[in-house]
Design an enzyme around this catalytic site. Structure first.
Site, PDB file in Angstrom:
ATOM      1  N   SER A  49       0.857  -1.194   0.000  1.00  0.00           N
ATOM      2  CA  SER A  49       0.000   0.000   0.000  1.00  0.00           C
ATOM      3  C   SER A  49       0.890   1.240   0.000  1.00  0.00           C
ATOM      4  O   SER A  49       1.698   1.401  -0.917  1.00  0.00           O
ATOM      5  CB  SER A  49      -0.935  -0.071   1.211  1.00  0.00           C
ATOM      6  OG  SER A  49      -1.876   0.956   1.178  1.00  0.00           O
ATOM      7  N   HIS A 106      -2.720  -0.752  -3.418  1.00  0.00           N
ATOM      8  CA  HIS A 106      -3.856   0.151  -3.222  1.00  0.00           C
ATOM      9  C   HIS A 106      -3.645   1.395  -4.058  1.00  0.00           C
ATOM     10  O   HIS A 106      -2.701   2.142  -3.833  1.00  0.00           O
ATOM     11  CB  HIS A 106      -3.971   0.549  -1.750  1.00  0.00           C
ATOM     12  CG  HIS A 106      -4.323  -0.612  -0.868  1.00  0.00           C
ATOM     13  ND1 HIS A 106      -4.043  -0.627   0.474  1.00  0.00           N
ATOM     14  CD2 HIS A 106      -4.940  -1.784  -1.144  1.00  0.00           C
ATOM     15  CE1 HIS A 106      -4.483  -1.774   0.990  1.00  0.00           C
ATOM     16  NE2 HIS A 106      -5.023  -2.497   0.023  1.00  0.00           N
ATOM     17  N   ASP A 120      -4.890  -4.161   5.618  1.00  0.00           N
ATOM     18  CA  ASP A 120      -5.227  -5.113   4.560  1.00  0.00           C
ATOM     19  C   ASP A 120      -4.071  -6.113   4.436  1.00  0.00           C
ATOM     20  O   ASP A 120      -2.914  -5.771   4.650  1.00  0.00           O
ATOM     21  CB  ASP A 120      -5.434  -4.351   3.241  1.00  0.00           C
ATOM     22  CG  ASP A 120      -6.089  -5.216   2.170  1.00  0.00           C
ATOM     23  OD1 ASP A 120      -6.642  -6.280   2.515  1.00  0.00           O
ATOM     24  OD2 ASP A 120      -6.056  -4.810   0.991  1.00  0.00           O
TER      25      ASP A 120
END
Ligand SMILES: C[S@@+](CC[C@H](N)C(=O)[O-])C[C@H]1O[C@@H](n2cnc3c(N)ncnc32)[C@H](O)[C@@H]1O
Lengths: 188, 280
Positions: A12, A39, A132
């Protein structure tokens, strides 16, 4: 444990820098497919894929739905779609709601890949500022796969690797610069 | 394999097969050949949110309590949409497809898997802007009745309008989106004149047949939920529904490349996944 048949990677915040120190090192004859979730905000297509295609020895693409997963290819999840693996080793995409506030979500890729590849899967959670990937890595680990986490000490954003390690204490913590070698060794 | 060795995962797979079989036999909704990976994920959510321990328990409830069907359908079908989603797609329709459509005195357009109507309204507005609405009949179909009802109402939360408006602009919109809706109580209600030339209908790409001859079919982010065999069935249905040189538009990440019918279509706007039927 079966020989690895695929690698999944999630990253991310700080992803582009981290992946730039990892993916270009994989040689052109790397035998495994590499599926990556980063992401990214919804919107422009193919941005990451073209960025990394220019730097990598392997073929890099954003897959279409039902694309066969071929060895030696790096597949980036398209923005605004979850990317999943089917048991016949093809990619499925989905627009269902965000998971862990993200679409694509690392958990979604890892969980489906764990179903499809079982113990033949290697997964790595890299830098990021959210949680995540932790649940996905656990599913992967429980299915007998090899769980790797970027060493939080070296990660640009340690929150995500730390969350993954907290969820999966059995995961190996690997400094970013050693990760490519680890992926090569695992591919055998 | 030894019976005792079977792990939870494999037992779950058996239960899912049986559950989908029960849904089909009892209620004729056929999800048996949907793409498994994401279906499994959504079924787990359904099971957990209904507070049931196993898929077998969910099957039991489903068989005996018809009210469970529509709840389950809300998990099995993914209802995510936007007006002018992927503006570049609508721009390509406007700039590349519309000039061909203009040559027909009357037109039929099918929005397959229309969800709550966003894609439909995008097309009707685009056709109105291009002066084609009056000669067009739109078919909007889906298997989810709640979604079809929402589509026929055309009411969306106001906080979505900003994205809709931006998308509309990027699609090359020639009017202001606010011309088409009125606002009240935090909602935007799309004008009923937009629905005058629309037929809403319950139709499944899995179990139903061709119902009219179309000049343009738009089916976006529906077939990603099908396995490859089922995708072939749906694409075959589209081929059979299209007029000569009719157009088929898919979602941004869908492709006919892997389809048995790839040869029946030519790439018309490659990047936007707009295809044109080839003559046999
Ligand atoms: C993600 S939505 C797509 C909405 C819209 N087309 C878009 O791209 O914004 C998927 C839709 O497909 C519908 N669907 C699922 N299975 C179907 C089937 N067998 N036949 C027709 N529609 C189906 C679902 O009910 C849902 O409304």
């Amino acid at each position: 444990m079966t020989r690895p048949r695929a690698v999944v990677i999630g990253a991310s915040a700080g992803a582009v820098q981290a992946l730039s120190r990892l993916l270009p090192i994989l040689p052109g004859d790397y035998p495994l497919p590499v599926l990556v979730v980063v992401h990214v905000p919804p919107g422009r297509r193919n941005v990451l894929a073209s960025l990394f295609a220019a730097k990598c020895n392997l073929e890099v693409r954003e897959p279409d739905d039902k694309e066969p997963i071929a060895p030696g290819t790096i597949l980036f999840a398209p923005p605004d779609y979850h990317m999943l693996v089917e048991t016949d080793r093809t990619v499925s995409l989905s627009v269902e709601g965000p998971v862990q506030f993200s679409r694509p979500s690392i958990d979604v890729l890892f969980e489906s890949a764990a179903d499809a590849y079982g113990s033949g899967l290697v997964g790595a959670v890299l830098t990021g500022a959210n949680h995540d990937g932790a649940e996905g890595l656990r599913a992967l680990f429980e299915a007998g796969g090899t769980a790797l986490v970027e060493d939080p000490a070296s990660a640009a954003y340690p929150v995500m690797p730390r969350a993954a390690l907290a969820f999966v204490p059995g995961a190996e913590s690997v400094p970013l610069d050693a990760l490519a070698k680890r992926l090569l060794d695992l591919a055998g | 394999m030894d019976a005792e060795q079977m792990d939870g995962e494999q037992i779950e797979d058996i239960e899912i097969r049986l559950l989908l079989e029960a849904l089909f036999r009892r209620y004729h909704y056929d999800f048996r050949n949907y793409a498994q990976a994401s279906l499994k994920r959504r079924l787990r959510q359904a099971r957990d949110q209904m507070g049931l321990p196993t898929f077998s328990a969910l099957q039991d409830r489903l068989l005996r309590d018809p009210a469970t069907v529509s709840r389950l359908l809300d998990f099995l079908t993914v209802q995510v949409s936007e007006l002018f989603r992927d503006p570049a797609y609508f721009r390509a329709i406007r700039e590349k497809v519309v000039p061909h459509l203009r040559t027909y005195p009357s037109l039929k357009v099918w929005i397959a898997g229309c969800s709550s109507g966003e894609e439909l309204y995008s097309f009707v507005i685009l056709f109105r802007e291009e002066g084609l609405e009056e000669r067009t009949l739109f078919y909007a179909t889906d298997i989810n009745q709640d979604a079809l009802d929402a589509a026929a109402r055309g009411i969306y939360p106001l906080d979505r309008i900003r994205t809709f408006t931006e998308n509309h602009q990027f699609s090359g919109g020639k009017s202001s989106l606010s011309d088409y809706y009125s606002t009240a109580y935090g909602h935007a209600a799309f004008d009923k004149s937009l629905r005058e030339r629309v037929v809403f209908s319950d139709h499944s790409l899995v179990t139903d047949a061709v119902f009219a001859e179309m000049h343009l079919i738009s089916c976006r982010n529906v077939m990603i939920y099908f396995d490859r065999g089922l995708q072939d069935r749906a694409v075959g249905l589209f081929r059979g529904s299209l007029a000569r040189k009719g157009f088929l538009g898919l979602g941004a990440k869908e492709s006919l490349r892997f389809s048995q019918y790839a040869g029946s279509f030519g790439e018309f706007v490659r990047e936007e996944k707009i295809y044109q039927r080839r003559d046999p």
